[in-house]
Design a protein around this motif. Structure first.
Motif, PDB file in Angstrom:
ATOM      1  N   SER A  46       0.803  -1.227   0.000  1.00 31.36           N
ATOM      2  CA  SER A  46       0.000   0.000   0.000  1.00 31.36           C
ATOM      3  C   SER A  46       0.834   1.276   0.000  1.00 31.36           C
ATOM      4  O   SER A  46       0.587   2.192  -0.775  1.00 31.36           O
ATOM      5  CB  SER A  46      -0.935  -0.008   1.213  1.00 31.36           C
ATOM      6  N   SER A  47       1.858   1.354   0.878  1.00 30.91           N
ATOM      7  CA  SER A  47       2.650   2.594   0.978  1.00 30.91           C
ATOM      8  C   SER A  47       3.447   2.839  -0.298  1.00 30.91           C
ATOM      9  O   SER A  47       3.544   3.971  -0.778  1.00 30.91           O
ATOM     10  CB  SER A  47       3.586   2.534   2.188  1.00 30.91           C
ATOM     11  N   GLN A  48       4.038   1.768  -0.880  1.00 31.59           N
ATOM     12  CA  GLN A  48       4.798   1.912  -2.123  1.00 31.59           C
ATOM     13  C   GLN A  48       3.864   2.286  -3.274  1.00 31.59           C
ATOM     14  O   GLN A  48       4.211   3.096  -4.135  1.00 31.59           O
ATOM     15  CB  GLN A  48       5.513   0.594  -2.456  1.00 31.59           C
ATOM     16  N   PHE A  49       2.683   1.689  -3.280  1.00 32.37           N
ATOM     17  CA  PHE A  49       1.669   1.975  -4.297  1.00 32.37           C
ATOM     18  C   PHE A  49       1.350   3.472  -4.302  1.00 32.37           C
ATOM     19  O   PHE A  49       1.350   4.131  -5.349  1.00 32.37           O
ATOM     20  CB  PHE A  49       0.424   1.147  -3.981  1.00 32.37           C
ATOM     21  N   GLY A  50       1.093   4.027  -3.100  1.00 30.36           N
ATOM     22  CA  GLY A  50       0.794   5.456  -2.974  1.00 30.36           C
ATOM     23  C   GLY A  50       1.955   6.321  -3.418  1.00 30.36           C
ATOM     24  O   GLY A  50       1.763   7.338  -4.091  1.00 30.36           O
ATOM     25  N   HIS A  51       3.177   5.913  -3.065  1.00 27.86           N
ATOM     26  CA  HIS A  51       4.375   6.671  -3.456  1.00 27.86           C
ATOM     27  C   HIS A  51       4.524   6.702  -4.974  1.00 27.86           C
ATOM     28  O   HIS A  51       4.765   7.754  -5.565  1.00 27.86           O
ATOM     29  CB  HIS A  51       5.613   6.033  -2.819  1.00 27.86           C
ATOM     30  N   HIS A  52       4.374   5.534  -5.618  1.00 23.49           N
ATOM     31  CA  HIS A  52       4.527   5.471  -7.082  1.00 23.49           C
ATOM     32  C   HIS A  52       3.418   6.252  -7.788  1.00 23.49           C
ATOM     33  O   HIS A  52       3.656   6.842  -8.846  1.00 23.49           O
ATOM     34  CB  HIS A  52       4.538   4.014  -7.550  1.00 23.49           C
ATOM     35  N   TYR A  53       2.220   6.284  -7.199  1.00 21.04           N
ATOM     36  CA  TYR A  53       1.135   7.054  -7.821  1.00 21.04           C
ATOM     37  C   TYR A  53       1.441   8.546  -7.788  1.00 21.04           C
ATOM     38  O   TYR A  53       1.263   9.258  -8.785  1.00 21.04           O
ATOM     39  CB  TYR A  53      -0.200   6.767  -7.128  1.00 21.04           C
ATOM     40  N   LYS A  54       1.939   9.032  -6.645  1.00 21.25           N
ATOM     41  CA  LYS A  54       2.313  10.452  -6.544  1.00 21.25           C
ATOM     42  C   LYS A  54       3.407  10.804  -7.548  1.00 21.25           C
ATOM     43  O   LYS A  54       3.366  11.853  -8.183  1.00 21.25           O
ATOM     44  CB  LYS A  54       2.796  10.765  -5.126  1.00 21.25           C
ATOM     45  N   THR A  55       4.391   9.918  -7.695  1.00 21.91           N
ATOM     46  CA  THR A  55       5.494  10.149  -8.638  1.00 21.91           C
ATOM     47  C   THR A  55       4.964  10.195 -10.067  1.00 21.91           C
ATOM     48  O   THR A  55       5.337  11.062 -10.864  1.00 21.91           O
ATOM     49  CB  THR A  55       6.550   9.030  -8.513  1.00 21.91           C
ATOM     50  N   CYS A  57       1.884  10.948 -11.012  1.00 21.94           N
ATOM     51  CA  CYS A  57       1.069  12.165 -11.162  1.00 21.94           C
ATOM     52  C   CYS A  57       1.944  13.375 -11.461  1.00 21.94           C
ATOM     53  O   CYS A  57       1.612  14.217 -12.299  1.00 21.94           O
ATOM     54  CB  CYS A  57       0.252  12.427  -9.898  1.00 21.94           C
ATOM     55  N   LYS A  58       3.071  13.497 -10.757  1.00 20.63           N
ATOM     56  CA  LYS A  58       3.971  14.635 -10.971  1.00 20.63           C
ATOM     57  C   LYS A  58       4.570  14.600 -12.375  1.00 20.63           C
ATOM     58  O   LYS A  58       4.794  15.637 -12.990  1.00 20.63           O
ATOM     59  CB  LYS A  58       5.086  14.633  -9.935  1.00 20.63           C
ATOM     60  N   ARG A  59       4.796  13.398 -12.891  1.00 16.48           N
ATOM     61  CA  ARG A  59       5.394  13.277 -14.228  1.00 16.48           C
ATOM     62  C   ARG A  59       4.390  13.636 -15.323  1.00 16.48           C
ATOM     63  O   ARG A  59       4.726  14.344 -16.268  1.00 16.48           O
ATOM     64  CB  ARG A  59       5.909  11.846 -14.438  1.00 16.48           C
ATOM     65  N   VAL A  60       3.158  13.154 -15.183  1.00 19.67           N
ATOM     66  CA  VAL A  60       2.165  13.418 -16.237  1.00 19.67           C
ATOM     67  C   VAL A  60       1.446  14.742 -16.041  1.00 19.67           C
ATOM     68  O   VAL A  60       0.824  15.258 -16.955  1.00 19.67           O
ATOM     69  CB  VAL A  60       1.143  12.264 -16.374  1.00 19.67           C
ATOM     70  N   MET A  64       0.889  21.423 -10.352  1.00 13.74           N
ATOM     71  CA  MET A  64       0.539  20.718  -9.116  1.00 13.74           C
ATOM     72  C   MET A  64      -0.667  19.808  -9.324  1.00 13.74           C
ATOM     73  O   MET A  64      -1.661  20.202  -9.916  1.00 13.74           O
ATOM     74  CB  MET A  64       0.222  21.733  -8.016  1.00 13.74           C
ATOM     75  N   HIS A  65      -0.566  18.607  -8.813  1.00 15.23           N
ATOM     76  CA  HIS A  65      -1.650  17.639  -8.988  1.00 15.23           C
ATOM     77  C   HIS A  65      -2.685  17.783  -7.879  1.00 15.23           C
ATOM     78  O   HIS A  65      -2.359  17.817  -6.711  1.00 15.23           O
ATOM     79  CB  HIS A  65      -1.089  16.216  -8.965  1.00 15.23           C
ATOM     80  N   MET A  66      -3.940  17.882  -8.298  1.00 17.59           N
ATOM     81  CA  MET A  66      -5.049  17.893  -7.338  1.00 17.59           C
ATOM     82  C   MET A  66      -6.072  16.870  -7.816  1.00 17.59           C
ATOM     83  O   MET A  66      -6.268  16.688  -9.008  1.00 17.59           O
ATOM     84  CB  MET A  66      -5.698  19.283  -7.271  1.00 17.59           C
ATOM     85  N   ASN A  67      -6.706  16.215  -6.894  1.00 16.30           N
ATOM     86  CA  ASN A  67      -7.702  15.221  -7.253  1.00 16.30           C
ATOM     87  C   ASN A  67      -9.075  15.892  -7.405  1.00 16.30           C
ATOM     88  O   ASN A  67      -9.830  16.010  -6.461  1.00 16.30           O
ATOM     89  CB  ASN A  67      -7.755  14.118  -6.188  1.00 16.30           C
ATOM     90  N   HIS A  68      -9.361  16.360  -8.624  1.00 18.55           N
ATOM     91  CA  HIS A  68     -10.610  17.073  -8.889  1.00 18.55           C
ATOM     92  C   HIS A  68     -11.755  16.093  -9.090  1.00 18.55           C
ATOM     93  O   HIS A  68     -11.628  15.126  -9.841  1.00 18.55           O
ATOM     94  CB  HIS A  68     -10.459  17.936 -10.145  1.00 18.55           C
ATOM     95  N   LYS A  69     -12.881  16.345  -8.436  1.00 23.79           N
ATOM     96  CA  LYS A  69     -14.067  15.502  -8.582  1.00 23.79           C
ATOM     97  C   LYS A  69     -14.874  15.948  -9.802  1.00 23.79           C
ATOM     98  O   LYS A  69     -15.007  17.145 -10.076  1.00 23.79           O
ATOM     99  CB  LYS A  69     -14.928  15.563  -7.322  1.00 23.79           C
TER     100      LYS A  69
END
Length: 268
Positions: A46-55, A57-60, A64-69
């Motif tokens: 779980s923690s690595q999954f979250g880390h890789h997702y943030k990384t 998001c920053k690349r694509v 600044m990345h925000m989770n817009h609904k």
């Protein structure tokens, strides 16, 4: 055993779908990890999954990345650089403004040239954006423009009455971008930078003799922009909008908004 690079590659294939799911109310990163690990039991914790997702998001998302609904916010602003129209009769070159509106979740974009940044033109452009999107968001987020906000305040800015009336007509609300909070306006600022490259650059060498002629060219280029695949994703803005966000917008009233004008008479 699966190599780290192949494992990470599989994760990156999962992220575009995950990004879309997170735009739905109630979905969380942990919930998405549970879906991922059910299919990939040897996958990341779980923690690595979250880390890789943030990384990822920053690349694509260079901004600044925000989770817009979906259906939540429409961001509006003017580009810093103006465009121009030539008066057919006098040959005078008139500067015109470049208005931009973007939906937070799909990044589906609208833009147009308008005569000025005065409140009447601003309100008309905001309304045109909602008509283009064929729906109203839960909130409209302008930067602290003079045409939108009479008095800036960190806690309770004063909205100009005409814009407030427009919001009431469309059953939405105005949420000015907060001072000193760059995340509030990073999306629309990022959109403006992209539109400079994809639209503005293609217009500045061409002579236009009416606002209508200029806008037609803008909208043709806008269609191409909205149809391009987003960085690192297998889908475009228009696909995201049609599949994920359009149905979350509120229906529009049939009648367009009419600006009220007040005059004060002196009794003799």
């Amino acid at each position: 055993m699966e190599s780290i690079s192949a494992k990470l590659q599989k994760l990156h294939v999962f992220f575009p779908k995950m990004e879309r799911e997170l735009k739905k109310v109630g979905d969380t990163v942990h919930h998405m990890w549970e879906q991922y690990i059910a299919v990939n039991p040897d996958g990341y914790r779980s923690s690595q999954f979250g880390h890789h997702y943030k990384t990822w998001c920053k690349r694509v998302n260079p901004m600044m990345h925000m989770n817009h609904k979906a259906g939540d916010k429409m961001y509006v602003d003017y580009a810093g650089k103006t465009l121009s129209v030539i008066d057919k009769d006098t040959g005078e070159i008139k500067e015109v403004q470049f208005f931009v509106a973007i939906l937070g979740a799909s990044q589906y974009t609208y833009d147009e040239a308008s005569t000025s940044q005065q409140k009447e033109d601003f309100v008309t452009s905001v309304e045109n954006a909602m008509r283009f999107f064929e729906g109203a968001p839960a909130a409209i987020v302008p930067d602290n423009l003079k045409s939108a906000v009479i008095k800036s305040s960190r806690f309770e800015p004063t909205i100009n009455e005409t814009l407030a009336d427009l919001a009431e007509h469309y059953q939405t609300t105005i949420l000015p971008a907060r001072a000193y909070k760059p995340r509030d306006k990073s999306l629309v600022e990022g959109a403006v930078k992209v539109l400079y490259r994809r639209i503005y650059v293609n217009l500045k060498e061409t002579k236009f003799f009416s606002l209508e002629e200029l806008n037609q060219q803008i909208w043709d280029l806008l269609d191409a922009h909205n149809g391009r695949k987003l960085t690192g994703r297998p889908y475009s803005r228009i696909e995201l909008f049609l599949e994920d966000e359009q149905q979350k917008l509120s229906p529009l009233p049939q009648e367009r908004f009419e600006i009220k004008y007040q005059s004060f008479a002196t009794v003799m």
